[in-house]
Design a protein around this motif. Structure first.
Motif, PDB file in Angstrom:
ATOM      1  N   ASP A 200       0.859  -1.197   0.000  1.00  0.00           N
ATOM      2  CA  ASP A 200       0.000   0.000   0.000  1.00  0.00           C
ATOM      3  C   ASP A 200       0.890   1.241   0.000  1.00  0.00           C
ATOM      4  O   ASP A 200       1.279   1.747   1.052  1.00  0.00           O
ATOM      5  N   GLU A 249      -6.809   3.961   3.983  1.00  0.00           N
ATOM      6  CA  GLU A 249      -6.764   2.663   4.660  1.00  0.00           C
ATOM      7  C   GLU A 249      -8.142   2.020   4.797  1.00  0.00           C
ATOM      8  O   GLU A 249      -8.256   0.799   4.892  1.00  0.00           O
ATOM      9  N   LYS A 253      -8.110  -2.431  -0.522  1.00  0.00           N
ATOM     10  CA  LYS A 253      -8.311  -3.851  -0.237  1.00  0.00           C
ATOM     11  C   LYS A 253      -7.192  -4.434   0.635  1.00  0.00           C
ATOM     12  O   LYS A 253      -7.425  -5.326   1.446  1.00  0.00           O
ATOM     13  N   SER A 254      -5.966  -3.955   0.459  1.00  0.00           N
ATOM     14  CA  SER A 254      -4.829  -4.453   1.249  1.00  0.00           C
ATOM     15  C   SER A 254      -4.162  -3.280   1.961  1.00  0.00           C
ATOM     16  O   SER A 254      -3.103  -2.799   1.543  1.00  0.00           O
ATOM     17  N   PRO A 255      -4.769  -2.788   3.052  1.00  0.00           N
ATOM     18  CA  PRO A 255      -4.229  -1.611   3.726  1.00  0.00           C
ATOM     19  C   PRO A 255      -2.940  -1.903   4.477  1.00  0.00           C
ATOM     20  O   PRO A 255      -2.719  -3.021   4.959  1.00  0.00           O
ATOM     21  N   ASN A 258      -4.432  -1.919   9.083  1.00  0.00           N
ATOM     22  CA  ASN A 258      -5.805  -2.416   9.052  1.00  0.00           C
ATOM     23  C   ASN A 258      -6.598  -1.763  10.188  1.00  0.00           C
ATOM     24  O   ASN A 258      -6.751  -2.333  11.274  1.00  0.00           O
ATOM     25  N   LYS A 260      -9.647  -1.358  10.569  1.00  0.00           N
ATOM     26  CA  LYS A 260     -10.921  -2.006  10.900  1.00  0.00           C
ATOM     27  C   LYS A 260     -10.813  -2.863  12.158  1.00  0.00           C
ATOM     28  O   LYS A 260     -11.833  -3.231  12.743  1.00  0.00           O
ATOM     29  N   GLN A 390      -4.804 -12.022  12.021  1.00  0.00           N
ATOM     30  CA  GLN A 390      -4.811 -10.564  12.087  1.00  0.00           C
ATOM     31  C   GLN A 390      -3.791 -10.012  13.076  1.00  0.00           C
ATOM     32  O   GLN A 390      -3.700  -8.796  13.250  1.00  0.00           O
ATOM     33  N   ASP A 393      -1.435  -7.460  11.778  1.00  0.00           N
ATOM     34  CA  ASP A 393      -2.020  -6.128  11.585  1.00  0.00           C
ATOM     35  C   ASP A 393      -2.230  -5.408  12.917  1.00  0.00           C
ATOM     36  O   ASP A 393      -2.114  -4.176  12.985  1.00  0.00           O
TER      37      ASP A 393
END
Length: 541
Positions: A200, A249, A253-255, A258, A260, A390, A393
């Motif tokens: 990214d 971000e 699609k691929s931050p 992440n 979120k 995750q 991330d």
């Protein structure tokens, strides 16, 4: 089950390798802090210039943290960690061989760029290899390196500066770094990689811009002036880059980061609480050496020795706190630790110019127990519920947030201390007018003492006035440090309501009771119904 129990102890050796790498990287930053006056004298440059030895390292390590998750996923955690430790060790060697201030600053920036991956990648590896039921104990042991190394720095740094060359501050890292790199290479297993993951670019640009300008503004705000065009421009750029970073971000699609993951309330509360604890902890770590050296005229080594029991208390409590959380839960342990941290930090606001070292030692040691009791459990519980896929991330988000909060804490506390020092000095000056009889008697006594030493009357009178002004300045500094301790206790108390968001014990207890029912029903069903296949699938799942 026996096979799993046999495999569990295997994570201890990799954990030792990660702890070595973490310890050497964190210790390096705290060692250099006490050496700034010495480096300023050696290279013949002002403090504002040599301060970049610390600032450059901090900025460089912060801006690369967001990329750690991508690199660990693309190249593998082991490879990134080994190369990061090797790069940091090479940077330490170069710093020890520096020939002027510019080369030292450049090598420190290189050291930060390469070593910035050690903390986030090491934490991610721990959460990947350690069973969740033992993660509290493992993170407590890792926390000894991550949190105690900064506290040990003043003691060791003061000793090396007093008895050896400043170069030993950096060369000391070389053998430890070599051992850590070898240990990581042989003891860690490579994690799964995704070579198709795209980088990214815009996320990297905006994250570097945001964290770099924000940390630079926070570190330079006091010297440059918070309302100066330079600092205001940095804050403006950081705000704009943050807005663009959030937009990129949350839509890509691929931050790189992440964001979120912050939807997880438990993780968000854990990160915020850990950041506030870092701000409260900085009160003692940053202010106490200033008080001991500038007010009580202690050497860097003596001040470090006085602060050592606090470090020992933190080191003892961090592994124990993980076990206590498993038995008593996160809320009572964290609340007790935060109350201890807040109350003892508040008590430090009663410091005077001649406060006894015994009282300071007792308060700081109890404070160390409080930090060790709450810091790592709160950081651990937020990461514990994050799925393993995750973790790469979540770890950068947790680490970079803590670093920003620590830098913000130092900036805020420095500003408060300076402003309160000016205020107290003017108040003291108003209460000691030139017509004050006690002040006149004091100055007469000093003038007489200087005159007896062979100083002429005019010089003796001027010296007495300067001596009185110095006492007033020292008293103003003591009061300003006391006020700043009062403010630095607030984040610890603010954290207490947030701790209740970290509870999740009840949900975990309800799940095992529900699972046996469907399994037993299918197991009891007739084989003619064709359900044995479903039973097998259920058991395998």
């Amino acid at each position: 089950m026996p096979a799993e129990e046999h495999k569990e102890p295997s994570f201890w050796l990799p954990l030792v390798a990660i702890i070595l790498g973490t310890f050497v990287s964190v210790l390096s930053s705290s060692l250099v802090n006490v050496a700034l006056p010495k480096l300023s004298t050696v290279f013949g440059v002002p403090t504002s210039t040599i301060q970049w030895v610390v600032t450059g390292f901090m900025l460089a390590s912060a801006v690369v943290i967001p990329a750690s998750g991508f690199l660990a996923t693309r190249l593998g955690s082991k490879k990134v960690l080994v190369w990061s430790v090797i790069g940091f060790t090479i940077g330490s060697l170069l710093c020890g061989l520096a020939w002027n201030d510019s080369s030292l600053i450049a090598f420190r920036i290189f050291q930060g760029l390469t070593g910035g991956f050690i903390m986030p990648v090491g934490m991610a590896v721990i959460y990947t290899i350690v069973p969740r039921k033992q993660i509290g104990l493992a993170m407590g042991i890792w926390g000894v390196a991550a949190m105690v190394a900064p506290a040990l720095g003043p003691t060791l740094g003061g000793y090396l500066i007093q008895y050896y060359s400043w170069r030993t501050l950096f060369l000391l890292n070389v053998p430890i770094g070599v051992i850590a790199a070898v240990a990581c290479f042989f003891l860690l297993k490579e994690s799964p990689v995704n070579k198709n993951l795209k980088f990214d670019v815009w996320g990297a640009v905006f994250s570097v811009t945001f964290f770099g300008t924000l940390l630079l503004a926070l570190s330079k705000g006091q010297t440059e002036g918070w309302t100066s065009l330079y600092i205001v421009s940095l804050f403006f750029i950081s705000v704009v880059s943050l807005a663009l970073l959030l937009w990129v971000e949350l839509t890509t699609k691929s931050p790189l980061l992440n964001l979120k993951i912050f939807k997880d309330i438990k993780f968000s509360a854990s990160v915020l609480t850990a950041g506030l604890i870092m701000m409260a902890m900085m009160g003692g770590t940053f202010l106490m050496p200033i008080y001991l050296q500038n007010v009580q005229n202690m050497t860097a080594l003596d001040a470090g020795i006085l602060l050592l029991p606090q470090s020992v208390a933190m080191a003892l409590m961090m592994p124990i706190s993980g076990k206590l959380v498993e038995k008593l839960g996160i809320v009572p342990i964290s609340v007790i630790g935060l109350l201890i941290l807040g109350v003892t930090t508040y008590e430090l606001h009663s410091l005077t110019a001649d406060t006894s070292h015994l009282w300071i030692n007792v308060v700081l040691t109890i404070r160390g127990f409080g930090i060790g009791l709450c810091m790592m459990p709160i950081s651990t519980v937020g990461m514990a519920d994050i799925p393993k896929e995750q973790i790469q991330d979540a770890s950068p988000l947790s680490n970079v947030f803590r670093q920003v909060m620590a830098s913000m804490g130092i900036a805020v506390l420095t500003t408060i201390m300076s402003s309160r020092q000016y205020l107290h000095y003017f108040r003291i000056s108003e209460n000691v007018p030139s017509t004050s009889e006690p002040a006149s008697q004091y100055m007469s006594a000093i003038t007489g003492a200087l005159a007896q030493g062979g100083v002429d009357a005019a010089t003796a009178s001027g010296g007495a006035a300067m001596y009185l002004a110095g006492l007033m300045q020292k008293e103003a500094m003591v009061r300003s440090i006391a006020d700043t301790f009062y403010i630095s206790a607030l984040p610890a108390f603010i954290c207490i309501p947030l701790v209740f968001l970290l509870r999740s014990k009840k949900k975990k207890k309800e799940q095992p009771a529900e699972q046996p029912a469907p399994v037993s029903e299918e197991a009891a069903a007739p084989a003619v119904a064709g359900r044995p296949v479903k039973v097998a699938e259920t058991v395998e799942a």
